[in-house]
Design an enzyme around this catalytic site. Sequence first.
Site, mmCIF file in Angstrom:
data_model
loop_
_atom_site.group_PDB
_atom_site.id
_atom_site.type_symbol
_atom_site.label_atom_id
_atom_site.label_comp_id
_atom_site.label_asym_id
_atom_site.label_seq_id
_atom_site.Cartn_x
_atom_site.Cartn_y
_atom_site.Cartn_z
ATOM 1 N N GLN A 6 -5.050 -2.056 9.183
ATOM 2 C CA GLN A 6 -4.856 -3.367 8.571
ATOM 3 C C GLN A 6 -5.465 -4.445 9.456
ATOM 4 O O GLN A 6 -5.210 -4.506 10.655
ATOM 5 C CB GLN A 6 -3.359 -3.619 8.344
ATOM 6 C CG GLN A 6 -3.045 -4.876 7.563
ATOM 7 C CD GLN A 6 -3.536 -4.833 6.118
ATOM 8 O OE1 GLN A 6 -3.621 -3.773 5.493
ATOM 9 N NE2 GLN A 6 -3.876 -5.990 5.580
ATOM 10 N N ASP A 19 -11.397 2.218 3.177
ATOM 11 C CA ASP A 19 -11.650 0.774 3.072
ATOM 12 C C ASP A 19 -13.141 0.485 2.864
ATOM 13 O O ASP A 19 -13.510 -0.614 2.458
ATOM 14 C CB ASP A 19 -11.230 0.086 4.383
ATOM 15 C CG ASP A 19 -9.969 -0.745 4.248
ATOM 16 O OD1 ASP A 19 -9.656 -1.173 3.120
ATOM 17 O OD2 ASP A 19 -9.309 -0.982 5.277
ATOM 18 N N LYS A 59 0.846 -1.210 0.000
ATOM 19 C CA LYS A 59 0.000 0.000 0.000
ATOM 20 C C LYS A 59 0.877 1.254 0.000
ATOM 21 O O LYS A 59 0.583 2.236 -0.684
ATOM 22 C CB LYS A 59 -0.955 -0.030 1.207
ATOM 23 C CG LYS A 59 -2.072 -1.062 1.020
ATOM 24 C CD LYS A 59 -2.850 -1.408 2.266
ATOM 25 C CE LYS A 59 -3.782 -2.592 1.946
ATOM 26 N NZ LYS A 59 -4.519 -3.115 3.101
HETATM 27 N N1 GUN Z 1 -6.728 -7.302 5.491
HETATM 28 C C1 GUN Z 1 -6.888 -8.039 4.363
HETATM 29 N N2 GUN Z 1 -7.480 -7.292 3.413
HETATM 30 C C2 GUN Z 1 -7.690 -6.070 3.943
HETATM 31 C C3 GUN Z 1 -8.258 -4.869 3.436
HETATM 32 O O1 GUN Z 1 -8.715 -4.763 2.298
HETATM 33 N N3 GUN Z 1 -8.280 -3.825 4.306
HETATM 34 C C4 GUN Z 1 -7.817 -3.920 5.568
HETATM 35 N N4 GUN Z 1 -7.904 -2.852 6.341
HETATM 36 N N5 GUN Z 1 -7.290 -5.011 6.062
HETATM 37 C C5 GUN Z 1 -7.233 -6.088 5.242
#
Ligand code: GUN
Length: 283
Positions: A96, A119, A52
């Site tokens: 996350q 998200d 990211k």
């Molecule tokens: N963990 C696995 N996929 C994601 C996601 O798309 N967003 C977040 N915040 N955590 C994750």
Amino acid sequence: MYGIIDGKAISQAIKDEVKAEAEKLSETGRKPCLAVILVGSDPASAVYVGNKKKACEYCGFDSVSIEMPEETTEEEVLKKIAELNSDENVDGILVQLPLPKHINEDNVILAIDPSKDVDGFHPVNVGNLLIGRDGFVSCTPAGIIELLKRSDVDIQGKECVVVGRSNIVGKPMAVLMLRENATVTVCHSRTKDLKEVTKRADILIVAIGKPRLITKEYVKDGAVVIDVGIHRTENKKLCGDVDFDDVCERTSLITPVPGGVGPMTIAMLMKNTLISFKNRTGR
Ligand code: GUN
């Protein structure tokens, strides 16, 4: 002959569009900024967070990376979120997942300002999606809509079957396909005769989390098949929820694993962060 939906190329195109727009919009002021909170040291999560950060750099965004140790309390995480909520230079906040077991994920998601919830996990954004209002949409299902549209798949009036009912993928996916005027069926691990249902699908979207569950007996001739799963096999290769080699000849279009849905999630995260930046700067 089937076609492959190239998620890597489509996600690259989206990142390039975002980058071009971000460059233009930040000529006279600050750049879009995404803050990512990582609690603990799960190696897979660390890789996702790193990716990211790289995507932010690529798109010309600023990123803030907050790494907190495993033993961080829920209160400490909530305090950090409150700080980021009131930081005018932060457009997107992402925590996350999964979080360490002693931290309640719902409380954490609820603490994020919905206008920075890139998200799309906050109940306000989920509710807005359900009733067709503007808001952030969960990145993986939003990315699948982009894959379908950019591959010229006609969605309106089609039979769409979604396998999986998670809050992050299955449920928002079903709502998005409904918004595109598909006829939508959601199946899950308790569905009685899964094959009978999936065989009706013109567009089959699989996010059930079981390696190679979907074989050709589950697929109608000419279907478009989207595979959200990603698993590591015994011999260390990656595979999806769909048995690609078995199914591909039966499809008109199919996503590979890796290189299908996966890369779209981060591209849509960048797109959501840019939208938040535009909302907050009025640019
Ligand atoms: N963990 C696995 N996929 C994601 C996601 O798309 N967003 C977040 N915040 N955590 C994750």
